[in-house]
Enzyme design. Structure first.
Site, PDB file in Angstrom:
ATOM      1  CG  ASP A   1      -4.158  -6.132   5.865  1.00 14.86           C
ATOM      2  OD1 ASP A   1      -3.273  -5.774   6.670  1.00 14.86           O
ATOM      3  OD2 ASP A   1      -5.221  -5.480   5.727  1.00 14.86           O
TER       4      ASP A   1
HETATM    5  C1  NOJ Z   1      -4.075  -4.007   8.966  1.00 21.70           C
HETATM    6  C2  NOJ Z   1      -4.645  -3.012   7.998  1.00 21.70           C
HETATM    7  O1  NOJ Z   1      -5.730  -3.587   7.300  1.00 21.70           O
HETATM    8  C3  NOJ Z   1      -3.640  -2.490   6.994  1.00 21.70           C
HETATM    9  O2  NOJ Z   1      -4.218  -1.445   6.272  1.00 21.70           O
HETATM   10  C4  NOJ Z   1      -2.387  -2.053   7.680  1.00 21.70           C
HETATM   11  O3  NOJ Z   1      -1.464  -1.554   6.741  1.00 21.70           O
HETATM   12  C5  NOJ Z   1      -1.816  -3.229   8.458  1.00 21.70           C
HETATM   13  N1  NOJ Z   1      -2.781  -3.656   9.458  1.00 21.70           N
HETATM   14  C6  NOJ Z   1      -0.493  -2.897   9.120  1.00 21.70           C
HETATM   15  O4  NOJ Z   1      -0.669  -2.089  10.211  1.00 21.70           O
END
Ligand code: NOJ
Length: 702
Positions: free
Chosen positions: A264
């Site tokens: 993430d």
């Molecule tokens: C953080 C989020 O937790 C995740 O779900 C998301 O896909 C990413 N950012 C990218 O934007």
């Protein structure tokens, strides 16, 4: 060895260390200066995002032309490896569908598949070939803002939706240019964040992890999902992004996943903040070793993997394995053959009439009728109707979280949509303030109150400590309902709110979630009877914040909840049961359940359970028939009910149909006291039911 693997071998043989590391790096691009980076082969993917909540201020990147410009630069690199463009396409791209939690309320996997099929076509038309969806986090605490992004509290329902979403995005052949590689996230346990606070740690026992949190991911892997995202959280003391047991032993070893894992956002660098790594170099080594192949945005792989390799903290083989997985998915996605996007597609493929129709259907199927005293709904014989509340002129407020590509101007504002759909002769008045609403209510034949949460109040890091309606709304409802006119409450929200006091004061209530760009029209159709609601709750609806976490599949306890007597599990100041149970929802007709039949008293491999469902009302309607079981005695305590099947069926007035479910031995399996997985012989209860607290009950033996 198949063709793709041979091509990867060939490519790997030519790649420099720098180029290999480049494939594992996913930066954001702040406009054109990034092109040099691409020409040097220093990025494997681009996240079309700008800021941790992607979508802020980067519209220039969200077009086929922009992606093609970046792709051209990547193809000018020495080996010309194309980029994979990733973006959060969560519930539609330009055509915004109901939030995933609402989609779960449809209990209709086919619908979820169709929604994501449209989302894939639209997003790929602007160059995106990879979505960070579906989110498969089981969420049992509505304070957590991201409950909106998943499919609710139940592993079985979430697993069915996981398969449907993966199919919808990827299709049978993800190399088709109008498909997206899907990403099952956030692996794993992220929804169990303590106190409902996003990014917080969780402690989850091994049986609960295996039987509740992992099954949706396993289903997504079995459905062929191309990528998995590691979660931010610290799970049982090991941050998910550094957890080799989860990312390698279980995901790849046990389930045979052969796609790639992306971290993430900055979660590799964050291993240092968690305190399991001294610095970014150690963090990168830990993540790679655990099985994280691509670094979303932190830059730690780019900065440190070469040095990590030199000092022996990671091996060549580990590095090559990660690169191979990334290249494998790029090959499967067909981007080596077709790196560019046809700029003409956007005008053909985005926001089509069919997509809007599907959005309308989805909104209809996801709204849940919670209360309908004396069949107030659908509204009939009312001449003057007051529509009041903060949502009366709503457009983009109906979208919900993560709708970076949705546009307010695509939405017919709610008041206009109501005017278009209300029967002729009905006079609609709108009031966006409580004082105006109060003065008008006296002269209205009925009142519709549109309350709930702004989308900014749900989604990532939008946690609340109080599940009541936002400040002021209960007072508004109390004042207007006090005038004594027949009143309908509609709640727009990204989570199940505690609406106990509000709902007690009105005659009818619809839970509309954040219903997307056709939500207002779908709601009007339901209110005026052009459509009937058919959504069912995919989460238990709490009476008060203090009930969180709340879910139906609880363990029995030695002092069960529902038995009378002192010293039973309870609150002194509140019933323990939810306001409305999982699976619950009304419609404009009623159904009776009768004649439960079980094919045999003892299961041998399989067993069929059936019942007769009859529409005993006066109009056609859709019922979601649910199958639950309970394992009465186990080597570990077993939930008091577990969903094992569901079927939507539409019946004409007076029509009966026999619904039949097949249970297999593996449906009874769980993680046993000795850690093994399987069913245990003994007595089971089974229900065919309209929700988790009712139904026809039977028994069988295994
Ligand atoms: C953080 C989020 O937790 C995740 O779900 C998301 O896909 C990413 N950012 C990218 O934007």
């Amino acid at each position: 060895m198949n063709d793709i693997e041979e091509r990867i071998d060939h490519l790997l043989g030519q790649m420099t260390l720098e180029e290999k590391i480049g494939q594992l790096n996913q930066p954001m691009i702040h406009g054109l200066p990034g092109l040099d980076l691409l020409r040097q082969g220093k990025a494997g993917s681009i996240i079309n995002a700008f800021g941790a909540l992607s979508g802020q201020g980067f519209d220039h990147l969200s077009s086929a032309e922009a992606c093609n410009t970046l792709q051209k630069a990547a193809l000018e690199s020495r080996l010309g490896i194309p980029l994979l463009f990733g973006r959060d396409i969560i519930h539609g791209q330009r055509t915004v569908f109901p939030i995933p939690l609402a989609q779960a309320a449809s209990f209709n996997p086919t619908l979820v598949e169709q929604i994501n099929r449209v989302a894939a076509r639209e997003a790929s038309a602007v160059g995106i070939r990879w979505t960070f969806a579906p989110m498969l986090d089981i969420a049992r605490d509505a304070r957590w803002g991201r409950i909106a992004e998943g499919y609710g509290e139940d592993p079985y329902l979430t697993a069915r939706m996981a398969e449907a979403a993966a199919r919808g995005f990827q299709g049978d052949d993800v190399s088709q240019p109008d498909r997206l590689v899907a990403c099952a996230k956030h692996y794993v346990g992220y929804g169990a964040a303590e106190g409902g606070r996003d990014y917080e740690q969780a402690e989850i026992s091994e049986p609960t992890l295996r039987d509740v949190y992992l099954p949706p991911f396993r289903a997504a892997v079995a459905a062929g999902v191309g990528t998995v995202m590691s979660a931010f959280l610290d799970l049982n003391g090991v941050p998910a992004t550094a957890n080799r047991r989860l990312l390698t032993d279980i995901l790849r070893g046990e389930w045979g996943f052969d796609g790639f894992v992306v971290s993430d956002w900055e979660s590799i660098g964050e291993l240092a903040q968690h305190g399991v790594a001294e610095d970014r170099a150690q963090a990168a080594a830990l993540a790679l070793h655990a099985g994280v192949d691509m670094d979303m945005v932190s830059g730690a792989y780019q900065e440190t993997l070469a040095e990590n390799l030199r000092c022996g903290r990671i091996s060549d083989a580990e590095l090559d394995t990660a690169v191979r997985r990334v290249l494998r998915i790029k090959h499967r996605a067909g981007i080596f053959e077709r790196p560019f996007t046809d700029p003409e597609r956007a005008s053909r493929d985005i926001l089509t009439a069919e997509a809007r129709d599907l959005a309308r259907q989805a909104a209809r199927e996801t709204m849940v009728l919670l209360k309908n005293d004396r069949n107030l709904l659908p509204l009939r014989d009312m001449r003057r109707i007051l529509v009041a509340g903060p949502f009366v002129h709503a457009t983009a407020e109906l979208f919900g979280t993560w709708t970076m590509d949705g546009r307010a101007e695509d939405v017919v504002p709610l008041d206009q949509a109501f005017r278009q759909i209300a029967p002729t002769g009905v006079e609609l008045w709108f009031a966006a303030t409580p004082d105006l609403a109060l003065s008008r209510a006296h002269y209205a034949d009925a009142v519709i109150l549109l309350m709930g949460e702004h989308p900014a109040r749900s989604g990532e890091n939008a946690n609340v400590s109080d599940l009541n309606l936002p400040p002021g709304q209960l007072e508004w409802i109390t004042a207007v309902a006090g005038i004594g006119k027949p009143t309908v409450l509609v709640v727009f929200a990204g989570r199940p709110l505690a609406i106990t006091r509000a709902i007690a004061q009105v005659q009818a209530a619809i839970y509309a979630w954040h219903p997307g760009l056709e939500g207002a029209a779908a709601l009007a159709e339901i209110l005026f009877g052009l459509a009937a609601p058919s959504g069912r709750l995919p989460v238990s609806m709490p009476r008060a914040t203090g009930q969180a976490p709340i879910y139906y599949a609880r363990k029995p306890s030695g002092r069960p909840l529902r038995e009378d007597g002192p010293f039973r599990t309870r609150y002194v100041d509140l019933p323990t049961v939810p306001l409305y149970p999982f699976g619950y929802g009304l419609t404009y007709t009623r159904f009776s359940y009768s004649d439960l039949r079980i094919s045999s008293q003892r299961m041998r491999d399989t067993l069929t359970v059936s019942a007769l469902i009859t529409n005993v009302g006066e109009r056609a309607g859709t019922e979601v028939v649910q199958l639950y079981i309970r394992d009465l005695v186990g080597s570990l305590t077993r939930p008091i009910r577990e969903l094992k099947g569901f079927q939507r069926m539409t019946l004409q007035p007076g029509e009966s149909r026999r619904v039949q479910f097949t249970l297999r031995e593996e449906d009874l399996a769980f993680t046993r006291a000795d850690g093994s997985w399987g069913a245990e012989p003994g007595r089971f209860k089974v229900w065919i039911a309209p929700h988790c607290e009712a139904g026809l009950e039977g028994e069988f033996m295994l």
